[in-house]
Scaffold this active site. Structure first.
Site, short mmCIF file in Angstrom:
data_model
loop_
_atom_site.label_atom_id
_atom_site.label_comp_id
_atom_site.label_asym_id
_atom_site.label_seq_id
_atom_site.Cartn_x
_atom_site.Cartn_y
_atom_site.Cartn_z
N LYS A 186 -22.44 -23.94 26.17
CA LYS A 186 -22.68 -23.08 27.32
C LYS A 186 -23.39 -21.83 26.86
O LYS A 186 -23.20 -21.44 25.71
CB LYS A 186 -21.39 -22.70 28.05
CG LYS A 186 -20.20 -22.26 27.21
CD LYS A 186 -20.29 -21.12 26.25
CE LYS A 186 -20.70 -19.76 26.66
NZ LYS A 186 -20.74 -18.79 25.52
N TYR A 239 -17.72 -17.73 32.01
CA TYR A 239 -16.34 -18.25 32.09
C TYR A 239 -15.68 -17.81 33.40
O TYR A 239 -14.92 -18.57 34.00
CB TYR A 239 -15.50 -17.74 30.91
CG TYR A 239 -15.83 -18.38 29.59
CD1 TYR A 239 -15.18 -19.53 29.17
CD2 TYR A 239 -16.82 -17.85 28.77
CE1 TYR A 239 -15.49 -20.13 27.96
CE2 TYR A 239 -17.14 -18.44 27.55
CZ TYR A 239 -16.47 -19.58 27.15
OH TYR A 239 -16.79 -20.17 25.96
P1 NDP Z 1 -24.69 -18.54 15.58
O1 NDP Z 1 -25.75 -17.53 15.46
O2 NDP Z 1 -23.47 -18.39 14.73
O3 NDP Z 1 -25.30 -19.98 15.23
C1 NDP Z 1 -26.52 -20.43 15.77
C2 NDP Z 1 -27.21 -21.32 14.76
O4 NDP Z 1 -28.39 -21.80 15.35
C3 NDP Z 1 -27.67 -20.61 13.49
O5 NDP Z 1 -26.68 -20.53 12.50
C4 NDP Z 1 -28.82 -21.49 13.04
O6 NDP Z 1 -28.30 -22.61 12.34
C5 NDP Z 1 -29.38 -22.01 14.34
N1 NDP Z 1 -30.62 -21.33 14.73
C6 NDP Z 1 -31.83 -21.94 14.85
N2 NDP Z 1 -32.77 -21.07 15.22
C7 NDP Z 1 -32.18 -19.88 15.33
C8 NDP Z 1 -32.64 -18.58 15.67
N3 NDP Z 1 -33.93 -18.35 15.99
N4 NDP Z 1 -31.77 -17.56 15.66
C9 NDP Z 1 -30.47 -17.77 15.37
N5 NDP Z 1 -29.96 -18.97 15.05
C10 NDP Z 1 -30.82 -20.04 15.02
O7 NDP Z 1 -24.32 -18.66 17.12
P2 NDP Z 1 -23.00 -19.26 17.76
O8 NDP Z 1 -22.51 -20.40 16.95
O9 NDP Z 1 -22.05 -18.16 18.03
O10 NDP Z 1 -23.53 -19.78 19.18
C11 NDP Z 1 -24.24 -21.01 19.31
C12 NDP Z 1 -24.07 -21.54 20.73
O11 NDP Z 1 -22.69 -21.79 20.95
C13 NDP Z 1 -24.49 -20.57 21.83
O12 NDP Z 1 -25.09 -21.27 22.89
C14 NDP Z 1 -23.19 -19.93 22.30
O13 NDP Z 1 -23.22 -19.52 23.65
C15 NDP Z 1 -22.24 -21.09 22.10
N6 NDP Z 1 -20.86 -20.63 21.86
C16 NDP Z 1 -19.86 -21.19 22.59
C17 NDP Z 1 -18.57 -20.79 22.41
C18 NDP Z 1 -17.48 -21.42 23.17
O14 NDP Z 1 -16.34 -20.97 23.07
N7 NDP Z 1 -17.75 -22.49 23.93
C19 NDP Z 1 -18.24 -19.72 21.44
C20 NDP Z 1 -19.36 -19.28 20.65
C21 NDP Z 1 -20.62 -19.72 20.88
P3 NDP Z 1 -29.04 -23.23 11.07
O15 NDP Z 1 -29.10 -22.12 10.06
O16 NDP Z 1 -28.16 -24.35 10.68
O17 NDP Z 1 -30.40 -23.67 11.52
#
Ligand code: NDP
Length: 371
Positions: A138, A223
Site C-alpha cells: 500500500k 489506514y
Molecule cells: P525502503 O526504503 O526501506 O525500501 C524500498 C526499497 O526499494 C529499497 O531498499 C530499494 O531496494 C528499492 N528501491 C528501488 N528504487 C528505489 C529508489 N529510487 N529509492 C528508494 N528505494 C528504491 O521502504 P519501505 O520498505 O519502508 O517501503 C516500501 C513499500 O512498502 C512502500 O510502498 C511502503 O508504503 C510499504 N510499506 C508498508 C508497510 C505496511 O505496514 N504495510 C510498512 C512500511 C512500508 P533495493 O536496494 O533492494 O533495490
C-alpha cells in the site's frame, strides 16, 4: 538517519520495545500456524528494503504456504545474504533492468512489490506480463490511472493482484470490522481516525513527490480511510479536506506535511481524519447509538490496544505479516479470484478517495462528491 532507522524510531515511539515485539509475535504466531503440508507458493521479493526484509520475509518464513525463491534488487551488495540463506538459484536473482526475465523463472509463482509507491505500477505490470501473480504494498500506486492500468494488466494476463492490507488479517481490526457488521455498538454514526509519525530523515523517498505520490496521507492516512470503510462496510459519498501548515519547509516542498479531512457516508455518518509527518499519533475511535470502541495504537505493528463501552478488547497480539501471509496463502493457491477486500479493486477505491482529498485540499476545502 536511514529510512529503516527512521521507521524503527517511529515504532519505538509508538510504544513498542524493539525487543518485546519479536517475543510477543513469535509466541502468538507459533501457536496460530496452520497445518499445511501441500505445495508451497514460490515468492520473490521486489525491493529489499525495510518492509520487505524486516516484516514480510519473517511472515513468509513463518507461514507454511510460502517459500522465498527469488529476489529483485538494485543493490548487488544485498544479494549474498539472501542467496546463501535461502539457497536461491542464480536465475531467480534479478534486478530492475532484467526483471522481465521473471517469465523464465518457473519456481516463482507470486512477486511481492515492496518498492517506493511510485514504482508499484511499473513492477506490477511487468510481473503480470511475465505471468506472475502480484501482491503490491500500500498505497497500491500513485494515482487512480496507475491503479486502473495495474488491474487491467493483471486481468489481461490472468494473474491475481493483491494489495498488502495486513490489517485485514489482524485480530483487533477484524474485531472492529465485526463490531461494524454486527452493530455491536449500534449504528456507528461518528468515526475519528488519526495516523501520523514524525519524520526525521529529510532524504527519505517518502518526501519525493514522484516516488511517494504524496505525503503522510498516502503513507499512513490510507489506514484511516480503509478502516472507516471496513467499519461502516460502505463507501463514503463525499470528502472535504484542508492541508495543515508547513512547519519544516526543508522537508515538505513536494508532499504535504499534514492534512485533515471529513468524509460523509450515505447514512449520514461523519468521519474526521488527520494524518501528519509532524507528530506520532494513531487512533481509530468509533461512536454508535449503543456504545463505542476505540483502538490506539490501531494500525501499526502493535501491540495494538482497544477499549469499548463494554470493556477492553481482549484480542491476541500477533505478528501481522505472518497472519497476512497465512491468510493470503490459500487465496493464491486457489483457482478462485481474490476476495475483493485485499484485491486491486480495494486498493483502487482507497486511491480514488485519497485523490479526492488532495483535490479538495488544493481547492481550499471544497466538497468533492465521490461517484
Ligand atoms: P525502503 O526504503 O526501506 O525500501 C524500498 C526499497 O526499494 C529499497 O531498499 C530499494 O531496494 C528499492 N528501491 C528501488 N528504487 C528505489 C529508489 N529510487 N529509492 C528508494 N528505494 C528504491 O521502504 P519501505 O520498505 O519502508 O517501503 C516500501 C513499500 O512498502 C512502500 O510502498 C511502503 O508504503 C510499504 N510499506 C508498508 C508497510 C505496511 O505496514 N504495510 C510498512 C512500511 C512500508 P533495493 O536496494 O533492494 O533495490
Amino acid at each position: 538517519m536511514s529510512i529503516s532507522e527512521n521507521r524503527r524510531d517511529f515504532i519505538k515511539k509508538m510504544g513498542v520495545g524493539s525487543l518485546a515485539l519479536p517475543l510477543i509475535s513469535a509466541r502468538k504466531s507459533t501457536s496460530e500456524t496452520p497445518k499445511y503440508e501441500g505445495k508451497k507458493l514460490g515468492i520473490a521479493l521486489v525491493g529489499l528494503g525495510y518492509y520487505a526484509t524486516q516484516k514480510i520475509l519473517p511472515g513468509v518464513d513463518a507461514s507454511p504456504y510460502w517459500e522465498l525463491r527469488g529476489i529483485v534488487t538494485g543493490s548487488p551488495s544485498k544479494i549474498p545474504e539472501y542467496k546463501k540463506k535461502y539457497n536461491l538459484k542464480d536465475q531467480n536473482i534479478l534486478n530492475y533492468e532484467n526483471y522481465d526475465e521473471l517469465k523464465n523463472c518457473p519456481d516463482i509463482d507470486v512477486v511481492y512489490v515492496c518498492l517506493p509507491n511510485g514504482m508499484h505500477a511499473e513492477y506490477t505490470i511487468r510481473a503480470a506480463k511475465a505471468g506472475k501473480h502480484v501482491i503490491t504494498e500500500k498505497p497500491m500506486a500513485n494515482n487512480v490511472e496507475e491503479c486502473e492500468a495495474m488491474v487491467k494488466a493483471c486481468a489481461e494476463n490472468k494473474v491475481k493482484l493483491g494489495v498488502g492490507y495486513r490489517c485485514h488479517f489482524e485480530p483487533f481490526n477484524l474485531e472492529a470490522m465485526r463490531y461494524g457488521r454486527e452493530k455491536t455498538f449500534g449504528e456507528i454514526s461518528f468515526i475519528n481516525s488519526m495516523f501520523g509519525w514524525r519524520a526525521g530523515n529529510p532524504d527519505m523517498w517518502r518526501l519525493d513527490g514522484k516516488l511517494a505520490g504524496g505525503g503522510p496521507l498516502m503513507d499512513v492516512g490510507i489506514y484511516s480511510i480503509n478502516a472507516a470503510r471496513y467499519v461502516k462496510n460502505a463507501e463514503p459519498i463525499s470528502v472535504s479536506a484542508q492541508f495543515g501548515p508547513v512547519t519544516r519547509p526543508e522537508y515538505f516542498d513536494e508532499v504535504e506535511e499534514s492534512v485533515s479531512w471529513h468524509m460523509e457516508f450515505a447514512d449520514g455518518t461523519v468521519f474526521t481524519g488527520y494524518t501528519s509527518y509532524g507528530t506520532n499519533i494513531e487512533v481509530l475511535d468509533c461512536r454508535g447509538d449503543k456504545g463505542w470502541f476505540r483502538m490506539s495504537p490501531a494500525f501499526s505493528y502493535g501491540p495494538l490496544k482497544g477499549d469499548t463501552s463494554n470493556g477492553p478488547m481482549e484480542m491476541p497480539v500477533v505478528h501481522h505479516q505472518t497472519y497476512q501471509m497465512n491468510g493470503m496463502g490459500p487465496m493464491f493457491l486457489s483457482d478462485k479470484p481474490l476476495p475483493d477486500h485485499i484485491s486491486g479493486e480495494e486498493g483502487l477505491k482507497d486511491l480514488k478517495i485519497m485523490m479526492a482529498i488532495y483535490e479538495s485540499a488544493k481547492a481550499g476545502g471544497k466538497k468533492i462528491m465521490l461517484s
